[in-house]
Design a protein around this motif. Structure first.
Motif, PDB file in Angstrom:
ATOM      1  N   THR A 132       0.809  -1.089  -0.109  1.00 55.59           N
ATOM      2  CA  THR A 132      -0.016  -0.002  -0.010  1.00 55.59           C
ATOM      3  C   THR A 132       1.039   1.226   0.054  1.00 55.59           C
ATOM      4  OG1 THR A 132       0.157  -0.284   2.416  1.00 55.59           O
ATOM      5  CG2 THR A 132      -2.111  -1.125   1.278  1.00 55.59           C
TER       6      THR A 132
ATOM      7  N   LYS B  31       2.310   8.013   6.911  1.00 52.07           N
ATOM      8  CA  LYS B  31       2.309   7.493   5.463  1.00 52.07           C
ATOM      9  C   LYS B  31       3.395   8.518   4.867  1.00 52.07           C
ATOM     10  CE  LYS B  31      -0.617   5.258   2.056  1.00 52.07           C
ATOM     11  NZ  LYS B  31       0.233   4.831   0.839  1.00 52.07           N
TER      12      LYS B  31
ATOM     13  N   GLU C 103      -4.387  -5.581   6.836  1.00 50.50           N
ATOM     14  CA  GLU C 103      -3.884  -5.196   5.372  1.00 50.50           C
ATOM     15  C   GLU C 103      -3.279  -3.588   5.493  1.00 50.50           C
ATOM     16  OE1 GLU C 103      -4.007  -7.034   2.581  1.00 50.50           O
ATOM     17  OE2 GLU C 103      -4.831  -8.463   4.078  1.00 50.50           O
ATOM     18  N   ASP C 104      -3.841  -2.989   6.533  1.00 45.16           N
ATOM     19  CA  ASP C 104      -3.537  -1.413   6.576  1.00 45.16           C
ATOM     20  C   ASP C 104      -2.371  -1.084   7.586  1.00 45.16           C
ATOM     21  OD1 ASP C 104      -3.457   1.339   6.151  1.00 45.16           O
ATOM     22  OD2 ASP C 104      -5.501   1.445   6.998  1.00 45.16           O
TER      23      ASP C 104
ATOM     24  N   ASN D 225      -3.519   1.266  10.427  1.00 45.34           N
ATOM     25  CA  ASN D 225      -4.816   0.813  11.441  1.00 45.34           C
ATOM     26  C   ASN D 225      -4.169   0.023  12.669  1.00 45.34           C
ATOM     27  OD1 ASN D 225      -7.074  -0.062  12.704  1.00 45.34           O
ATOM     28  ND2 ASN D 225      -7.673  -1.292  10.863  1.00 45.34           N
TER      29      ASN D 225
END
Ligand SMILES: *[C@@H]1O[C@H](CO)[C@@H](O)[C@H](O)[C@H]1NC(C)=O
Ligand SMILES: *[C@@H]1O[C@H](CO)[C@@H](O)[C@H](O)[C@H]1NC(C)=O
Ligand SMILES: *[C@@H]1O[C@H](CO)[C@@H](O)[C@H](O)[C@H]1NC(C)=O
Length: 387
Positions: A195, A219, A297-298, A301
């Motif tokens: 990601t 990010k 997946e994140d 999170n």
């Protein structure tokens, strides 16, 4: 559960006639034939070995990357960023060495250069590192917010970029300060994921907390630009367990309890993603490695991360005179088959930061896919496969 592998290894090595005693002054040079390409099973009489530490000088926060036949190492010197180049992971004495970044005086990054890491991202070389303007000397208005002088309150993260393809011939220059919202930030690293790219670093909750040091993630849009705003910053881990606190298990005044030195570690067999970090305090015998695993997946999170609350995954070995082991990085044997940890540790647990030296050992993997680290020690150990 961490003992099995190392017993096998030491059992095999016990037939050697040389270098059997543990000795902190081990030279880091391989005994036997370091250029041997024959099978180096533990029982082979010709197996080459090495001892820890692998560099005969005080050194902390080692970071190693292998690239086109060389290992490159950098570590904390405080005054500049140095790069060492060696054919052998197990010997860093008398190897090529150069200063790749010497900050000008009077900048926000002129002092306390800590924990540099050399990364190859998008075809370019970057060094991400910690620095501050004035050797941890906050002005009085900052003291005001702290019960006592806030150490490291002005530490921030910076990135220098290298020109060209080769890290050794590259010339590095200041690229950017990483946005940490004008708050304490040390030991930053890159976390690469499907990601995107992320910055994981040691952070405080607020500007003048003066600890505890947590792990934060933001990010990035490229290796020098953080794209998250402050409300999007996520705290991944706080030193909540007794073994993450300083002194051990301290219930009040959580200052000096730390989560720091995060490093991405990928299981090459399963693809599982881990962040191995350092817990407790770096001048303390209890300094050790803890583990987070990305189970969702994140990366932004916090629910997608699972912290190993059972205890340190790599920790002091008093019987082997090895204390305060931490701030690791990870690399491979020359043939790519074995995983190796590079870390610092102390033989004398009473001498704090000045007692740290750089060591390396092989590690393997548990059935659940998590890293299976050995007990830290001085060796002799077999050299990496293919060396
Ligand atoms: C370690 O090795 C050095 C050099 O061989 C020697 O002088 C020293 O006495 C040894 N120390 C221990 C504790 O064995
Ligand atoms: C140096 O750091 C201070 C405090 O974070 C900040 O206000 C100032 O803008 C910085 N200077 C530069 C040139 O970035
Ligand atoms: C931070 O970014 C999010 C997502 O883009 C946005 O919803 C939020 O308003 C931003 N917060 C601030 C304080 O700018």
């Amino acid at each position: 559960m961490l003992f099995g592998g190392i017993f096998v290894l030491l059992g095999g090595l016990s037939s050697f006639v040389y270098g059997q005693s543990t000795n902190q002054t081990g030279t880091g040079t391989a005994t036997g034939t370091s250029t041997s390409t024959s099978t180096t099973s533990a029982t082979a009489a010709t197996a080459a070995t090495f001892t820890n530490p692998v560099l005969n000088q005080v050194g902390a926060d080692p970071w190693v990357i292998r690239y086109e036949g060389y290992y490159y190492m950098t570590f904390t010197t405080s005054s500049n960023i140095q790069l060492l180049r060696s054919k052998f992971l197990t010997n860093w004495n008398n190897v090529d060495r150069k200063t790749i970044f010497q900050p000008s005086p009077g900048m926000n990054y002129s002092t306390d250069l800590w924990a540099p890491e050399l990364h190859h991202l998008n075809g370019k070389w970057y060094v991400i590192f910690t620095a501050d303007p004035n050797s941890d000397s906050p002005p009085p208005e900052v003291d005001m917010y702290c019960d006592y002088t806030c150490p490291a309150v002005h530490h921030r993260m910076y990135v220098i970029e290298g020109s060209g393809d080769d890290p050794w011939s590259a010339s590095f220059s200041m690229k950017a300060q990483l946005n940490t919202y004008d708050q304490f930030a040390i030991d930053g690293t890159y976390f690469q994921h499907d990601t995107g790219l992320y910055h994981i670093y040691s952070c405080w909750y607020r500007q003048y907390d003066g600890w505890p040091a947590n792990l934060c993630i933001t990010k990035m849009s490229n290796p020098w630009t953080v794209s998250s705003n402050f409300s999007e910053r996520v705290i991944l881990s706080v030193p909540s367990n007794p073994w993450e606190k300083t002194p051990y298990g301290r219930a009040v005044n959580i200052r000096l309890s730390s989560n720091e030195g995060p490093q991405q570690l990928t299981n090459p067999h399963t693809g599982q993603q881990f962040v191995i970090y350092s817990a407790a305090r770096s001048d303390n015998r209890n300094y050790c490695l803890g583990q987070l695993e990305l189970v969702g997946e994140d990366p932004m999170n916090v629910q997608d991360w699972r912290k190993n609350n059972e205890g340190c995954v790599f920790y002091q070995n008093p019987m082997g005179e090895t204390y305060g082991v931490g701030h690791a990085s990870f690399t491979k044997s020359p043939d790519g088959k074995e995983d190796w940890i590079v870390y610092h540790g102390m033989q004398d647990p009473t001498n704090g930061w000045g007692a740290r030296t750089i060591r390396t050992q092989r590690f393997t993997w548990n059935k659940d896919g998590a890293p299976k680290f050995p007990r830290p020690g001085y060796g002799p150990y077999e050299v990496p496969s293919g060396q």
